[in-house]
Design a protein around this motif. Structure first.
Motif, PDB file in Angstrom:
ATOM      1  N   SER A  40       0.795  -1.239   0.119  1.00 16.68           N
ATOM      2  CA  SER A  40      -0.076   0.054  -0.058  1.00 16.68           C
ATOM      3  C   SER A  40       0.864   1.338   0.037  1.00 16.68           C
ATOM      4  O   SER A  40       2.052   1.045   0.434  1.00 16.68           O
ATOM      5  CB  SER A  40      -0.902   0.062   1.111  1.00 16.68           C
ATOM      6  OG  SER A  40      -1.614  -1.151   1.229  1.00 16.68           O
ATOM      7  N   CYS A  41       0.089   2.268  -0.523  1.00 23.28           N
ATOM      8  CA  CYS A  41       0.970   3.514  -0.623  1.00 23.28           C
ATOM      9  C   CYS A  41       0.053   4.837  -0.133  1.00 23.28           C
ATOM     10  O   CYS A  41      -0.976   4.706  -1.077  1.00 23.28           O
ATOM     11  CB  CYS A  41       1.508   3.584  -2.007  1.00 23.28           C
ATOM     12  SG  CYS A  41       2.542   5.395  -2.346  1.00 23.28           S
ATOM     13  N   THR A  42       0.521   5.420   0.747  1.00 20.69           N
ATOM     14  CA  THR A  42      -0.642   6.398   1.164  1.00 20.69           C
ATOM     15  C   THR A  42      -0.027   7.666   0.798  1.00 20.69           C
ATOM     16  O   THR A  42       1.400   7.986   0.928  1.00 20.69           O
ATOM     17  CB  THR A  42      -0.866   6.410   2.637  1.00 20.69           C
ATOM     18  OG1 THR A  42      -1.405   5.085   3.077  1.00 20.69           O
ATOM     19  CG2 THR A  42      -1.923   7.491   3.166  1.00 20.69           C
ATOM     20  N   SER A  43      -0.691   8.676   0.245  1.00 20.65           N
ATOM     21  CA  SER A  43      -0.307  10.271  -0.011  1.00 20.65           C
ATOM     22  C   SER A  43      -0.702  11.063   0.598  1.00 20.65           C
ATOM     23  O   SER A  43      -1.778  11.197   1.464  1.00 20.65           O
ATOM     24  CB  SER A  43      -0.900  10.161  -1.538  1.00 20.65           C
ATOM     25  OG  SER A  43      -0.583  11.701  -1.830  1.00 20.65           O
ATOM     26  N   LYS A  54      -8.896   7.197   1.454  1.00 25.02           N
ATOM     27  CA  LYS A  54      -7.781   6.936   2.217  1.00 25.02           C
ATOM     28  C   LYS A  54      -6.433   7.381   1.644  1.00 25.02           C
ATOM     29  O   LYS A  54      -5.394   7.377   2.115  1.00 25.02           O
ATOM     30  CB  LYS A  54      -7.609   5.732   2.600  1.00 25.02           C
ATOM     31  CG  LYS A  54      -8.621   5.009   3.550  1.00 25.02           C
ATOM     32  CD  LYS A  54      -8.384   3.409   4.029  1.00 25.02           C
ATOM     33  CE  LYS A  54      -9.526   3.117   4.592  1.00 25.02           C
ATOM     34  NZ  LYS A  54      -9.327   1.582   5.166  1.00 25.02           N
ATOM     35  N   ASN A  55      -6.614   7.953   0.416  1.00 24.90           N
ATOM     36  CA  ASN A  55      -5.597   8.475  -0.623  1.00 24.90           C
ATOM     37  C   ASN A  55      -4.443   7.098  -0.733  1.00 24.90           C
ATOM     38  O   ASN A  55      -3.412   7.699  -0.509  1.00 24.90           O
ATOM     39  CB  ASN A  55      -5.124   9.748   0.164  1.00 24.90           C
ATOM     40  CG  ASN A  55      -5.890  10.893   0.028  1.00 24.90           C
ATOM     41  OD1 ASN A  55      -6.560  11.054  -1.143  1.00 24.90           O
ATOM     42  ND2 ASN A  55      -5.806  11.599   1.280  1.00 24.90           N
ATOM     43  N   THR A  56      -4.910   6.200  -0.946  1.00 26.77           N
ATOM     44  CA  THR A  56      -4.038   5.104  -0.874  1.00 26.77           C
ATOM     45  C   THR A  56      -4.175   4.347  -2.341  1.00 26.77           C
ATOM     46  O   THR A  56      -5.341   4.120  -2.732  1.00 26.77           O
ATOM     47  CB  THR A  56      -4.353   4.209   0.223  1.00 26.77           C
ATOM     48  OG1 THR A  56      -4.246   4.908   1.426  1.00 26.77           O
ATOM     49  CG2 THR A  56      -3.596   2.961   0.176  1.00 26.77           C
ATOM     50  N   SER A  84      -3.226   0.562  -3.732  1.00 23.08           N
ATOM     51  CA  SER A  84      -2.413  -0.715  -3.491  1.00 23.08           C
ATOM     52  C   SER A  84      -2.091  -1.623  -4.511  1.00 23.08           C
ATOM     53  O   SER A  84      -2.464  -1.636  -5.454  1.00 23.08           O
ATOM     54  CB  SER A  84      -3.335  -1.431  -2.490  1.00 23.08           C
ATOM     55  OG  SER A  84      -3.808  -0.476  -1.268  1.00 23.08           O
TER      56      SER A  84
END
Length: 115
Positions: free
Chosen positions: A20-23, A74-76, A78
């Motif tokens: 996952s990558c959250t911005s 979630k500004n994510t 995946s």
């Protein structure tokens, strides 16, 4: 803009992993977002991406095994990876682009697949 990638680790061949990558910036209007990887001694390559104008793209090596998705709330972004193989071992980087600006990169998360 900061992109925080997480979820990497050591798994055995055939197992699954979710990255996952959250911005820090809303991805709702992002032009594109996705995942790249770089194996030792190799160039960075696209794994999977979501392009706002055209949908999802996958590398041939990822088709049928990996799924890229987004969660605007979630500004994510995946990457669900299944049936992992030793050749999938690499540092995985998330990438998000807004408009015509330069793309932003996460710090990378290491995925190691043992045979």
């Amino acid at each position: 803009v900061q992109l925080q990638a997480y979820g990497g680790g050591l798994v055995q061949a055939g197992e699954s992993l979710r990255l996952s990558c959250t911005s820090s910036r809303s991805i709702f209007r992002a032009t594109s977002m996705g995942w790249y990887r770089q194996a030792p001694g190799k160039q960075r390559e696209l794994v999977a991406e979501i392009v706002s104008s055209s949908g999802k793209n996958y590398a041939d090596t990822a088709k049928g095994r990996f799924t890229v998705s987004r969660d605007n709330s979630k500004n994510t972004v995946s990457l669900q990876m299944t049936s992992l193989q030793p050749d999938d071992t690499a540092v995985y980087y998330c990438n998000v682009r807004w408009g015509l600006s330069s793309a932003f990169w996460g710090q990378g998360t290491l995925v190691t697949v043992s045979s």
